[in-house]
Design an enzyme around this catalytic site. Structure first.
Site, PDB file in Angstrom:
ATOM      1  N   GLY A  15     113.836  57.807 -54.542  1.00  0.00           N
ATOM      2  CA  GLY A  15     114.410  58.891 -55.347  1.00  0.00           C
ATOM      3  C   GLY A  15     113.484  60.096 -55.326  1.00  0.00           C
ATOM      4  N   SER A  51     100.162  70.360 -50.699  1.00  0.00           N
ATOM      5  CA  SER A  51      98.753  70.092 -50.939  1.00  0.00           C
ATOM      6  C   SER A  51      98.165  69.186 -49.846  1.00  0.00           C
ATOM      7  CB  SER A  51      98.591  69.446 -52.323  1.00  0.00           C
ATOM      8  OG  SER A  51      97.262  69.078 -52.524  1.00  0.00           O
ATOM      9  N   VAL A  94      99.262  68.813 -46.760  1.00  0.00           N
ATOM     10  CA  VAL A  94      99.224  69.535 -45.479  1.00  0.00           C
ATOM     11  C   VAL A  94      98.093  70.558 -45.467  1.00  0.00           C
ATOM     12  CG1 VAL A  94     100.499  71.178 -44.022  1.00  0.00           C
ATOM     13  CG2 VAL A  94     101.662  69.165 -44.952  1.00  0.00           C
ATOM     14  N   ARG A 143     116.646  56.001 -48.280  1.00  0.00           N
ATOM     15  CA  ARG A 143     116.390  54.586 -48.555  1.00  0.00           C
ATOM     16  C   ARG A 143     116.680  53.871 -47.243  1.00  0.00           C
ATOM     17  NH1 ARG A 143     118.231  56.188 -54.072  1.00  0.00           N
ATOM     18  NH2 ARG A 143     116.340  55.933 -55.309  1.00  0.00           N
ATOM     19  N   ASP A 151     107.980  53.069 -56.937  1.00  0.00           N
ATOM     20  CA  ASP A 151     107.554  51.690 -56.776  1.00  0.00           C
ATOM     21  C   ASP A 151     107.965  51.077 -55.418  1.00  0.00           C
ATOM     22  OD1 ASP A 151     106.707  49.061 -57.874  1.00  0.00           O
ATOM     23  OD2 ASP A 151     108.845  48.633 -57.682  1.00  0.00           O
ATOM     24  N   SER A 208     108.711  52.635 -52.620  1.00  0.00           N
ATOM     25  CA  SER A 208     107.971  53.306 -51.543  1.00  0.00           C
ATOM     26  C   SER A 208     106.534  52.775 -51.476  1.00  0.00           C
ATOM     27  CB  SER A 208     107.959  54.814 -51.789  1.00  0.00           C
ATOM     28  OG  SER A 208     109.274  55.277 -51.951  1.00  0.00           O
ATOM     29  N   THR A 246     107.899  60.171 -58.798  1.00  0.00           N
ATOM     30  CA  THR A 246     109.130  59.678 -59.418  1.00  0.00           C
ATOM     31  C   THR A 246     109.235  60.262 -60.820  1.00  0.00           C
ATOM     32  OG1 THR A 246     110.178  57.741 -60.451  1.00  0.00           O
ATOM     33  CG2 THR A 246     107.845  57.532 -59.978  1.00  0.00           C
ATOM     34  N   ILE A 247     110.475  60.543 -61.236  1.00  0.00           N
ATOM     35  CA  ILE A 247     110.625  61.089 -62.596  1.00  0.00           C
ATOM     36  C   ILE A 247     110.432  60.013 -63.653  1.00  0.00           C
ATOM     37  CG2 ILE A 247     112.192  62.922 -61.861  1.00  0.00           C
ATOM     38  CD1 ILE A 247     114.487  61.263 -63.210  1.00  0.00           C
ATOM     39  N   ASP A 248     110.481  58.735 -63.240  1.00  0.00           N
ATOM     40  CA  ASP A 248     110.529  57.643 -64.223  1.00  0.00           C
ATOM     41  C   ASP A 248     109.219  57.356 -64.957  1.00  0.00           C
ATOM     42  OD1 ASP A 248     113.145  57.299 -63.615  1.00  0.00           O
ATOM     43  OD2 ASP A 248     112.908  55.474 -62.453  1.00  0.00           O
ATOM     44  N   ASP A 293     107.058  55.232 -64.110  1.00  0.00           N
ATOM     45  CA  ASP A 293     106.975  53.770 -64.188  1.00  0.00           C
ATOM     46  C   ASP A 293     105.880  53.188 -63.287  1.00  0.00           C
ATOM     47  OD1 ASP A 293     108.224  54.472 -61.826  1.00  0.00           O
ATOM     48  OD2 ASP A 293     109.756  52.915 -61.935  1.00  0.00           O
ATOM     49  N   ARG A 333     121.950  69.996 -80.042  1.00  0.00           N
ATOM     50  CA  ARG A 333     121.696  70.103 -81.481  1.00  0.00           C
ATOM     51  C   ARG A 333     122.483  71.248 -82.102  1.00  0.00           C
ATOM     52  NH1 ARG A 333     117.597  68.321 -84.674  1.00  0.00           N
ATOM     53  NH2 ARG A 333     116.130  66.845 -83.767  1.00  0.00           N
ATOM     54  N   ARG A 349     115.736  52.996 -65.353  1.00  0.00           N
ATOM     55  CA  ARG A 349     116.345  51.672 -65.243  1.00  0.00           C
ATOM     56  C   ARG A 349     115.482  50.596 -65.872  1.00  0.00           C
ATOM     57  NH1 ARG A 349     117.795  51.786 -58.995  1.00  0.00           N
ATOM     58  NH2 ARG A 349     116.047  53.210 -59.146  1.00  0.00           N
ATOM     59  N   ARG A 395     116.726  65.225 -62.109  1.00  0.00           N
ATOM     60  CA  ARG A 395     115.873  65.144 -60.911  1.00  0.00           C
ATOM     61  C   ARG A 395     115.780  66.463 -60.153  1.00  0.00           C
ATOM     62  NH1 ARG A 395     117.169  59.445 -58.236  1.00  0.00           N
ATOM     63  NH2 ARG A 395     117.874  60.696 -56.499  1.00  0.00           N
TER      64      ARG A 395
HETATM   65  P1  ADP Z   1     111.418  54.393 -55.041  1.00  0.00           P
HETATM   66  O1  ADP Z   1     110.265  54.593 -54.135  1.00  0.00           O
HETATM   67  O2  ADP Z   1     111.888  55.656 -55.678  1.00  0.00           O
HETATM   68  O3  ADP Z   1     111.196  53.264 -56.034  1.00  0.00           O
HETATM   69  P2  ADP Z   1     113.221  52.635 -53.520  1.00  0.00           P
HETATM   70  O4  ADP Z   1     113.001  51.444 -54.382  1.00  0.00           O
HETATM   71  O5  ADP Z   1     114.625  52.959 -53.147  1.00  0.00           O
HETATM   72  O6  ADP Z   1     112.675  53.990 -54.142  1.00  0.00           O
HETATM   73  O7  ADP Z   1     112.357  52.429 -52.198  1.00  0.00           O
HETATM   74  C1  ADP Z   1     112.335  53.387 -51.180  1.00  0.00           C
HETATM   75  C2  ADP Z   1     112.242  52.721 -49.827  1.00  0.00           C
HETATM   76  O8  ADP Z   1     110.987  52.025 -49.743  1.00  0.00           O
HETATM   77  C3  ADP Z   1     113.282  51.652 -49.546  1.00  0.00           C
HETATM   78  O9  ADP Z   1     114.500  52.180 -49.088  1.00  0.00           O
HETATM   79  C4  ADP Z   1     112.611  50.837 -48.458  1.00  0.00           C
HETATM   80  O10 ADP Z   1     112.723  51.445 -47.210  1.00  0.00           O
HETATM   81  C5  ADP Z   1     111.140  50.882 -48.900  1.00  0.00           C
HETATM   82  N1  ADP Z   1     110.836  49.651 -49.660  1.00  0.00           N
HETATM   83  C6  ADP Z   1     111.233  49.324 -50.905  1.00  0.00           C
HETATM   84  N2  ADP Z   1     110.802  48.092 -51.243  1.00  0.00           N
HETATM   85  C7  ADP Z   1     110.132  47.611 -50.185  1.00  0.00           C
HETATM   86  C8  ADP Z   1     109.457  46.373 -49.877  1.00  0.00           C
HETATM   87  N3  ADP Z   1     109.420  45.370 -50.767  1.00  0.00           N
HETATM   88  N4  ADP Z   1     108.870  46.258 -48.672  1.00  0.00           N
HETATM   89  C9  ADP Z   1     108.918  47.263 -47.766  1.00  0.00           C
HETATM   90  N5  ADP Z   1     109.554  48.425 -47.986  1.00  0.00           N
HETATM   91  C10 ADP Z   1     110.140  48.623 -49.160  1.00  0.00           C
HETATM   92  O1  F6P Z   2     113.869  56.216 -59.422  1.00  0.00           O
HETATM   93  C1  F6P Z   2     114.276  57.319 -60.153  1.00  0.00           C
HETATM   94  C2  F6P Z   2     115.700  57.221 -60.574  1.00  0.00           C
HETATM   95  O2  F6P Z   2     115.954  58.522 -60.978  1.00  0.00           O
HETATM   96  C3  F6P Z   2     116.098  56.234 -61.669  1.00  0.00           C
HETATM   97  O3  F6P Z   2     115.735  56.580 -62.961  1.00  0.00           O
HETATM   98  C4  F6P Z   2     117.590  56.158 -61.485  1.00  0.00           C
HETATM   99  O4  F6P Z   2     118.151  54.998 -62.013  1.00  0.00           O
HETATM  100  C5  F6P Z   2     117.697  56.174 -59.997  1.00  0.00           C
HETATM  101  O5  F6P Z   2     116.579  56.917 -59.530  1.00  0.00           O
HETATM  102  C6  F6P Z   2     118.981  56.698 -59.474  1.00  0.00           C
HETATM  103  O6  F6P Z   2     118.809  57.013 -58.121  1.00  0.00           O
HETATM  104  P1  F6P Z   2     119.933  57.177 -57.014  1.00  0.00           P
HETATM  105  O7  F6P Z   2     121.148  57.693 -57.694  1.00  0.00           O
HETATM  106  O8  F6P Z   2     119.324  58.120 -56.049  1.00  0.00           O
HETATM  107  O9  F6P Z   2     120.147  55.810 -56.458  1.00  0.00           O
END
Ligand code: ADP
Ligand code: F6P
Length: 322
Positions: free
Chosen positions: A14, A25, A27, A75, A106, A108, A128-130, A132, A157, A174, A255
């Protein structure tokens, strides 16, 4: 002396506001230190497509203020497989890239961890905006997302108070309630519902009713999406106390838009820090900021740790919303 001569940078998962400032930064810092630098288009998908483009000083001009990511994001299912990860590592070696900066959440980071185990020198930046990601107080994009939510609640409001109505606002998150928590405290929400804290809807509905009876002219319930939909929460409240809250789902608005100065500064600091750490020979790490200090933590540890929830802040928001 530098441990890397050529690095690549990608954004993945995301997107978040401030990713562009982080790319800029990385680059500019790399070029300043005499490294070669490539931008990978569309995250791990672009890596597997061998879509690596040389970056120069001007290629990151005029982007510090822009939301989204000029490198695009994606993704990529193939990268979830060991074969995909091996191919990604092979492509980086063939292109002569000896360090990779991954900007993302997470998922990525999990990908970066896999590449690291295959011998690629990696650095993760929390994009990430989350908010987390553990071992950093803030992620790049979080501050902007919270500002957007607060701004939306200010607007709600006005109209809610005029009509003496209540409002349910559903925000992103989430598995992590930080957007709801920070925006809720900053906007004076009456109730904040997050995945980390169990709640009792009977109590929420009763409190709302009592508050209206005692003279409150509006009430705001902030719901992190991980708890359930705002619509379901609103219906549950109506069933319990007869009040019909209006529901607003902020969605992907959270976002987008220009990053706040806090996100731009955080991104600028972390991007440069990641490059310097790679040059020093560090790898397999995630960069973060803790108590205003830039830090690195083993990315393997980061992906296996859940970020603790700030209960003190949650209780404060609850005390102040009487
Ligand atoms: P975010 O980085 O925002 O949490 P995703 O969970 O969609 O987004 O992960 C982004 C990409 O990172 C995935 O589409 C995949 O290519 C890669 N990825 C996610 N989980 C794993 C994993 N367990 N092992 C290897 N690559 C991963
Ligand atoms: O990971 C950030 C996030 O904005 C979550 O809070 C949200 O649930 C999710 O991405 C939605 O992402 P997408 O619509 O791109 O799958």
């Amino acid at each position: 002396m530098t441990a890397v001569k050529s690095i690549a940078v990608l954004t993945s998962g995301g997107d978040s506001q401030g990713m562009n400032a982080a790319v800029r930064s990385v680059v500019r810092s790399a070029l300043y230190h005499g490294l070669e630098v490539y931008g990978v288009q569309r995250g791990y998908q672009g890596l597997l497509n061998n879509d690596l483009r040389p970056m120069d000083l001007r290629s990151v001009g005029d982007i510090i203020q822009r939301g989204g990511t000029i490198l695009q994001t994606a993704r990529c299912k193939e990268f979830l497989t060991p074969e995909g990860q091996q191919r990604g590592a092979d492509i980086l070696r063939e292109r002569g890239v000896d360090g990779l900066v991954v900007i993302g959440g997470d998922g990525s980071y999990q990908g970066a961890n896999k590449l690291s185990k295959l011998g690629i020198k990696t650095m993760g930046l929390p994009g990430t905006i989350d908010n987390d990601i553990p071992f950093t107080d803030y992620t790049i994009g979080f501050d902007t997302a919270v500002s957007i939510v607060v701004d939306a609640i200010n607007k709600l409001r006005d109209t809610m108070t005029s009509h003496e109505r209540s409002s349910v606002v559903e925000v992103m998150g989430r598995h992590c309630g930080d957007i709801a928590l920070y925006a809720g405290l900053a906007s004076g929400a009456e109730t904040i519902l997050v995945p980390e804290v169990p709640f009792d809807l009977d109590l929420v509905a009763r409190r709302m009713q009592e508050n209206f009876l005692s003279g409150k002219r509006h009430s705001i319930i902030l719901v992190a999406e991980g708890v359930g939909s705002g619509e379901d929460i609103a219906q549950g409240i109506t069933q319990r106390n007869g009040i019909e809250p209006r529901v607003t789902v902020l969605g992907h608005i959270q976002r987008g838009g220009s990053p706040t100065h806090n996100d731009r500064i955080l991104a600028s600091q972390l991007g440069d820090f990641a490059v310097r750490k790679l040059m020093e020979g560090d790898s397999g790490k995630a960069c973060g900021i803790i108590n205003n200090e830039l830090v690195v933590t083993d990315i393997d540890k980061v992906v296996h740790t859940k970020k603790p929830f700030n209960m003190d802040m949650y209780n404060l928001a609850s005390r102040l919303s009487l």
